[in-house]
Design an enzyme around this catalytic site. Structure first.
Site, mmCIF file in Angstrom:
data_model
loop_
_atom_site.group_PDB
_atom_site.id
_atom_site.type_symbol
_atom_site.label_atom_id
_atom_site.label_comp_id
_atom_site.label_asym_id
_atom_site.label_seq_id
_atom_site.Cartn_x
_atom_site.Cartn_y
_atom_site.Cartn_z
ATOM 1 N N ASP A 11 14.130 -12.070 6.115
ATOM 2 C CA ASP A 11 13.750 -13.257 5.484
ATOM 3 C C ASP A 11 14.045 -12.865 3.607
ATOM 4 O O ASP A 11 15.040 -13.376 3.454
ATOM 5 C CB ASP A 11 13.367 -14.598 5.829
ATOM 6 C CG ASP A 11 13.128 -15.155 7.131
ATOM 7 O OD1 ASP A 11 14.428 -15.047 7.786
ATOM 8 O OD2 ASP A 11 12.015 -16.055 7.750
ATOM 9 N N ASP B 95 10.313 -11.746 -0.264
ATOM 10 C CA ASP B 95 9.396 -10.359 0.280
ATOM 11 C C ASP B 95 10.336 -9.574 1.378
ATOM 12 O O ASP B 95 11.985 -9.518 1.488
ATOM 13 C CB ASP B 95 9.149 -11.516 1.821
ATOM 14 C CG ASP B 95 8.172 -12.271 1.811
ATOM 15 O OD1 ASP B 95 7.474 -12.154 0.327
ATOM 16 O OD2 ASP B 95 8.481 -13.515 2.129
ATOM 17 N N GLU C 75 11.104 -16.423 -4.111
ATOM 18 C CA GLU C 75 11.665 -16.995 -3.149
ATOM 19 C C GLU C 75 9.783 -17.514 -2.341
ATOM 20 O O GLU C 75 8.777 -16.907 -2.332
ATOM 21 C CB GLU C 75 11.135 -16.237 -1.952
ATOM 22 C CG GLU C 75 11.194 -16.282 -0.758
ATOM 23 C CD GLU C 75 11.198 -15.504 -0.100
ATOM 24 O OE1 GLU C 75 11.699 -14.295 0.085
ATOM 25 O OE2 GLU C 75 11.509 -15.670 1.532
ATOM 26 N N ASP D 222 11.238 -8.291 4.040
ATOM 27 C CA ASP D 222 11.574 -8.809 4.978
ATOM 28 C C ASP D 222 13.024 -9.762 5.571
ATOM 29 O O ASP D 222 13.878 -9.833 4.984
ATOM 30 C CB ASP D 222 10.589 -9.412 6.001
ATOM 31 C CG ASP D 222 10.236 -11.380 6.082
ATOM 32 O OD1 ASP D 222 11.038 -11.543 4.499
ATOM 33 O OD2 ASP D 222 9.759 -11.269 5.925
#
Ligand code: TSJ
Length: 650
Positions: free
Chosen positions: A515, A511, A438, A513
């Protein structure tokens, strides 16, 4: 211990008649080579034992003698299945000289499944029945209520402990069978049942047998007590409603057609949603057929023909226009095709494809007849479906042109790989892996961190397209998706060829997280819809970047979860010298850190993505629930599965 008297009043049915019983091998053979009989001794096989037993009760329900089945996961992970059918016959089987029930549990292949005499309808994975479950259990007990008596027998690793005995009485009108078994840990790799796995299959069985009530109870000591009741008067019509519950239906009604044709009992239920995927699931005698077969062919032929006829007659397509393709008509279609047939023949690599040609004709003619009438009586629905199909046809034309263009381009330029791809030097797919990363900045770190020989890096910019909500032409036009398709080398859909796969590990690295989890889900949705074989064959992985770094006295630890951080702190002591960093993204790590925590094959943690191959419809529903346009079902799903997807945004 009293022997059961054979009163001679018991009717031993034809199904258990002497000539029907084929004694093939002893149960020792089953214990020696369990894989031959239940396919696998993994968790999947463990759960198949339950379905194998429940199938017998479903048969009793289909015969019209049973309306409730209860399944218990007991303390210690034994299983109890109880039904209110007639009770397994207890009279002496003349060929074996034993009570019929004892034959059922101790003789391989008994029970008429292979005899063809009884109309045995449902069936477990390999149709081998109760004796196999018995052979693979440390112990099994059966209790039969019948004719005012309660009978019991116990077996250990398939061997009879004592002759069938009467253990009590019951009212004459109370009948049924209860079986409890303890899967043998000498046989199975794992012996702990998963409530949700049983829940999904039992729900499916209930949908497929309208009116039947199936109850599931988890009464294990240490688990939260759980229960589910499945009971659908509408049968597969309610199944379609359930599968469309996370979508917006294109019209209110759910079509349902049933009937008998040439000894094939056919049920079909259909509803379109406003999405672009088709979900057509076939069942033969309650067993799903992921590879399709003749019943699905009959279904496709019928709807293609009926809708084209309707569209032409009603001038929705002009005489000069080409026909709507089956794919056009199936865009957004959710359908169940369920047939019951006397002697099913399974073909294909995994024996999951129906071969009986009479099923093709039966489904095709029944559906042609009934769907034609339905469309005439429901012109608004008919028009809505035809209009959607015409739009699908146009999108497909546009997509085809785009694809032909890329094909021509690659023919001209050679198979040019995407510009952003940093390929590995080794060209042996088995050795190679590709990291889908990403963001360009993390992509940059990954490129400097990687082991050049075997690790390729493909950075993707931002969120990739949600393929769940885009038509095929848009998907083909998307740069990130095109880059993945060319990098993998396999092609997609009907062009898909796994032998062309350029990397045997496809690793999604995002990541840790909200997102990142969302992007990983979008990626998986794309892979599931376009190249499901990659997931089925275990080529897809999720990288696990650490959540925390702890430094103390020039030493470094990484933690991949809150629990792990706590245990590291425990080990090193809680004091001011601890420097703890929470990683918010891959970008916060330098190349060396990324290598040692997430990419080094010696140290990294990878999660392999797999799917429940027994339950395609549930996997599909998971994706439409996660990526479709309804918020409420998604919120419920995420809450229910919080431990797996706690990071997804809703
Ligand atoms: F297979 C099994 F033994 F494991 C098992 C069978 C387990 C459970 C939970 C239920 C059953 C089962 C079998 N439920 N109901 C029946 N019914 C018969 O076996 C049956 C009863 C009567 C007659 C008859 O013709 O009178 C015929 C059959 C096949």
């Amino acid at each position: 211990m009293s022997n059961v008297e054979n009163t001679g009043t018991e009717t031993v049915t034809n199904e258990y008649g002497a000539d029907q019983i084929q004694i093939l091998e002893g149960l020792e053979a089953v214990r020696k080579r369990p894989g031959m009989y239940i396919g696998t001794t993994s968790l999947r096989g463990l759960h198949h034992l339950v379905y194998e037993i429940v199938d017998n009760s479903v048969d009793e329900a289909l015969a019209g003698y049973c309306d409730t089945i209860k399944v218990y996961i007991n303390p210690g992970n034994s299983i109890t299945v109880v039904d209110n059918g007639r009770g397994i016959p207890v009279g002496i089987n003349h060929k074996a000289g034993l009570p019929a029930v004892e034959v059922v549990f101790t003789v391989l292949h008994a029970g008429g499944k292979f005899g063809g005499g009884g109309y045995k309808v449902s069936g477990g994975l390999h149709g081998v029945g109760a004796s196999v479950v018995n052979a693979l259990s440390t112990w099994l007990e059966v209790e039969i209520s019948k004719d005012g008596q309660v009978y019991n027998q116990r077996y250990e690793r398939g061997k009879v402990c004592y002759p069938l005995k009467v253990v009590g009485t019951c009212p004459k009108d109370v009948t049924g069978t209860k079986v409890t078994f303890q899967p043998d840990p000498e046989i199975f790799e794992e012996t702990i049942y998963d409530f949700d796995t049983l829940k999904k299959r039992l729900r499916e069985m209930a949908f497929l047998t309208k009116g039947l009530r199936i109850e599931l109870y988890d009464i294990r000591e240490d688990d939260k007590k759980k229960e589910e009741v499945f009971h659908y008067e509408g049968g597969i019509k309610e199944y379609v409603q359930y599968l469309n519950s996370s979508e917006t239906p294109l019209y209110e009604d759910i079509m349902y057609f049933e009937g008998n044709k040439n000894d094939v009992y056919v049920e079909v239920s259909v509803q379109h949603n406003d999405g672009y995927n088709d979900k057509v699931y076939g069942f033969v005698n309650n067993i799903n057929t992921p590879e399709g077969g003749t019943h699905i062919e009959g279904f496709k032929r019928a709807i293609t023909k009926v809708f084209n006829d309707y569209a032409r007659t009603n001038k929705i397509i002009k005489d000069t226009d080409p026909n709507l393709s089956g794919d056009d008509i199936r865009e957004g279609l959710t359908a169940i095709v369920s047939v019951k047939i006397g002697n099913p023949q399974f073909e294909g690599q995994t024996k999951q494809k129906l071969g009986n040609s009479e099923a093709r004709g039966a489904v095709e003619s029944l559906l042609t007849e009934k769907l034609t009438i339905y469309l005439e009586q429901n012109p608004t629905i008919a028009k809505t479906i035809c209009d959607k199909s015409v739009l699908a046809q146009r999108a497909r034309d546009a997509a085809r042109k785009a694809r032909d263009l890329t094909r021509r381009k690659t023919a001209l330029e050679g198979s040019s790989l995407p510009g952003k791809l940093a390929d590995c030097s080794d060209k042996t797919p088995e050795n190679c892996e590709i990291y889908i990363v990403e963001g360009d900045s993390a992509g940059g770190s990954a490129k400097s961190a990687r082991s050049r020989a075997t690790q390729a890096i493909l950075p993707l910019r931002g969120k990739i397209l949600n393929v769940e909500k885009a038509r095929i032409d848009k998907i083909y036009a998307n740069a990130e998706i095109k880059a993945m398709i060319t990098a993998f080398g396999t092609g997609i859909h009907e062009d898909f060829d796994i032998s062309k796969l350029r990397y045997h590990k496809i690793i999604i690295m995002t990541d840790a997280d909200v997102d990142g989890a969302h992007i990983a889900t979008l990626m998986l949705t794309f892979l599931y819809r376009f190249m499901p074989e990659l997931i089925k064959q275990g080529h897809v992985y999720l990288a696990q970047p650490p959540l925390y770094k702890l430094e103390k006295n020039k030493k470094t630890w990484y933690a991949y979860s809150d629990e792990e951080l706590a245990s590291i702190i425990n080990e090193v002591g809680r004091d001011q010298n601890n420097k703890i960093q929470r990683y918010k993204g891959l970008g916060e790590m330098d190349a060396e850190q990324l290598w040692e925590t997430t990419m080094d094959p010696e140290r990294r943690v990878l999660l392999r993505v797999c799917m429940d191959e027994d339950n395609e419809s549930e996997v599909n529903l998971t994706f439409t629930t996660l990526m479709g346009d309804k918020v409420e079902p998604r919120r419920e799903f995420i809450q229910a599965n919080a431990k797996f997807v706690s990071n997804l945004d809703i």
